[in-house]
Design a protein around this motif. Structure first.
Motif, short mmCIF file in Angstrom:
data_model
loop_
_atom_site.label_atom_id
_atom_site.label_comp_id
_atom_site.label_asym_id
_atom_site.label_seq_id
_atom_site.Cartn_x
_atom_site.Cartn_y
_atom_site.Cartn_z
N ILE A 32 -7.94 5.76 0.76
CA ILE A 32 -7.78 5.97 2.21
C ILE A 32 -8.82 6.96 2.72
CG2 ILE A 32 -6.19 6.85 3.96
CD1 ILE A 32 -3.91 5.69 2.20
N SER A 33 -9.11 7.99 1.94
CA SER A 33 -10.14 8.95 2.34
C SER A 33 -11.50 8.28 2.46
CB SER A 33 -10.20 10.09 1.32
OG SER A 33 -11.23 11.00 1.63
N ILE B 69 -12.01 5.11 3.14
CA ILE B 69 -11.96 4.25 4.32
C ILE B 69 -12.19 5.09 5.58
CG2 ILE B 69 -10.47 2.76 5.72
CD1 ILE B 69 -9.08 1.90 3.12
N ALA B 70 -11.59 6.28 5.62
CA ALA B 70 -11.80 7.17 6.77
C ALA B 70 -13.27 7.57 6.89
CB ALA B 70 -10.92 8.40 6.62
N ALA C 231 0.84 3.52 5.05
CA ALA C 231 -0.07 4.29 4.20
C ALA C 231 -1.36 4.64 4.93
CB ALA C 231 -0.39 3.51 2.93
N PHE C 232 -1.68 3.92 6.02
CA PHE C 232 -2.95 4.11 6.72
C PHE C 232 -2.76 4.78 8.08
CE2 PHE C 232 -3.20 0.39 3.97
CZ PHE C 232 -4.30 0.70 3.20
N GLU D 246 -4.58 7.86 -2.02
CA GLU D 246 -5.20 8.78 -1.08
C GLU D 246 -6.73 8.79 -1.17
OE1 GLU D 246 -3.45 12.61 -1.59
OE2 GLU D 246 -1.46 11.97 -0.93
N LEU E 3 -7.98 -4.19 8.44
CA LEU E 3 -7.01 -4.18 7.35
C LEU E 3 -5.99 -5.27 7.60
CD1 LEU E 3 -6.30 -0.32 7.15
CD2 LEU E 3 -8.08 -1.61 5.97
N THR F 299 -2.95 7.74 9.06
CA THR F 299 -3.86 8.85 9.41
C THR F 299 -5.27 8.38 9.76
OG1 THR F 299 -4.45 9.17 7.08
CG2 THR F 299 -2.57 10.43 7.92
N LEU F 300 -5.53 7.10 9.63
CA LEU F 300 -6.87 6.59 9.91
C LEU F 300 -7.15 6.58 11.42
CD1 LEU F 300 -7.16 3.60 7.41
CD2 LEU F 300 -8.20 5.87 7.21
N ALA G 81 0.86 -1.19 0.00
CA ALA G 81 0.00 0.00 0.00
C ALA G 81 0.89 1.23 0.00
CB ALA G 81 -0.92 0.00 1.21
#
Length: 257
Positions: A148-149, A151-152, A174-175, A145, A163, A177-178, A141
């Motif tokens: 990921i957005s 997913i958030a 890569a994740f 972006e 995940l 910021t979640l 990953a």
């Protein structure tokens, strides 16, 4: 046969138009099927310019060519049939629950040979369709972006997210910021790795194939997969991955992030 309504399948010569409309319906998300039905309803017949204008707006792989095939067969089999009849047929399919066959998903160069959805788009669609749980597995990953957005956003609306990521590729970075309630899982040290690529929404829809969650895999690489919208297939698939992360299986461990 020109000017007649297509005969039922199996009644002598089997026309192609009903099959083409069914294939078109199976490919399109419900909102897009409604849009197509609206455009068909405006057409007086297969030669109506509204159809060719609409075809030029279709950017998904092979979709304009699919519409062109519908127009040609419509003209050959029942040219006097108005677009409102095709619109009604397409709308009726949308209101009738029926199994949707697996559909191809591709990244990289596209061609009209196979009516396929692009991996980048279908990944977002599947994530958005989750209301209870989202299960994702990837070997690598990076970037991604928009994924990921989404997913958030799913986490913020209360979706449980797991995940399953390969630790040696540092995919979890890569994740970062979640939200903390998004659970990341790594395999307990073993000779094998997490090589599966999967996005499963609840127990109803899943996309699986060769693409990792990287910018190149979602767009530029030549990748291949399928999207499955059959709970009888997706459910057991989700159960398998839920078992993998269960304590009793002793195969995966939760990352401390």
């Amino acid at each position: 046969m020109s000017g007649s309504i297509p005969a039922p399948r199996g009644a002598g010569h089997s026309p192609r138009l009903p099959r083409l409309l069914a294939a078109l319906h199976d490919r399109l998300p419900k909102d897009r099927a409604i849009e197509w039905a609206r455009v068909l309803d405006q057409a007086s017949g297969p030669a109506d310019p509204v159809l060719t204008r609409f075809a030029t707006t279709q950017v998904a792989a092979g979709l304009a060519e699919q519409l062109d095939t519908v127009i040609r067969v419509w003209s050959a089999e029942c040219a006097n049939l108005p677009g409102s009849a095709l619109s009604l047929a397409l709308a009726s399919m949308s209101e009738t629950a029926r199994p949707i066959p697996p559909q191809p998903v591709v990244s990289g160069p596209v061609s009209p040979a196979v009516p396929a959805r692009l991996t980048s788009g279908i990944a977002l669609d599947v994530i958005r369709s989750a209301s209870v749980s989202l299960l994702i597995a990837s070997f690598a990953a990076r970037g991604a972006e928009t994924v990921i957005s989404e997913i958030a956003d799913a986490a913020h609306r209360g979706v449980r997210i797991d995940l399953l990521l390969e630790e040696t590729t540092h995919a979890a970075d890569a994740f970062s910021t979640l939200p903390n309630d998004v659970q990341i899982w790594h395999r307990i040290p073993h000779s094998g790795v997490i090589h599966a690529k999967l996005i499963a929404a609840d127990r109803h829809t899943a996309v699986l194939g060769s693409a990792n969650l990287t910018d190149r895999a979602l767009t530029d690489n030549i990748e291949l997969g399928v999207v499955v919208r059959d709970p009888t297939v997706v459910g057991p698939l989700v159960d398998h991955f839920r078992w993998l992360i269960s304590p009793q299986a002793a195969i995966m461990r939760r990352s401390d992030r």
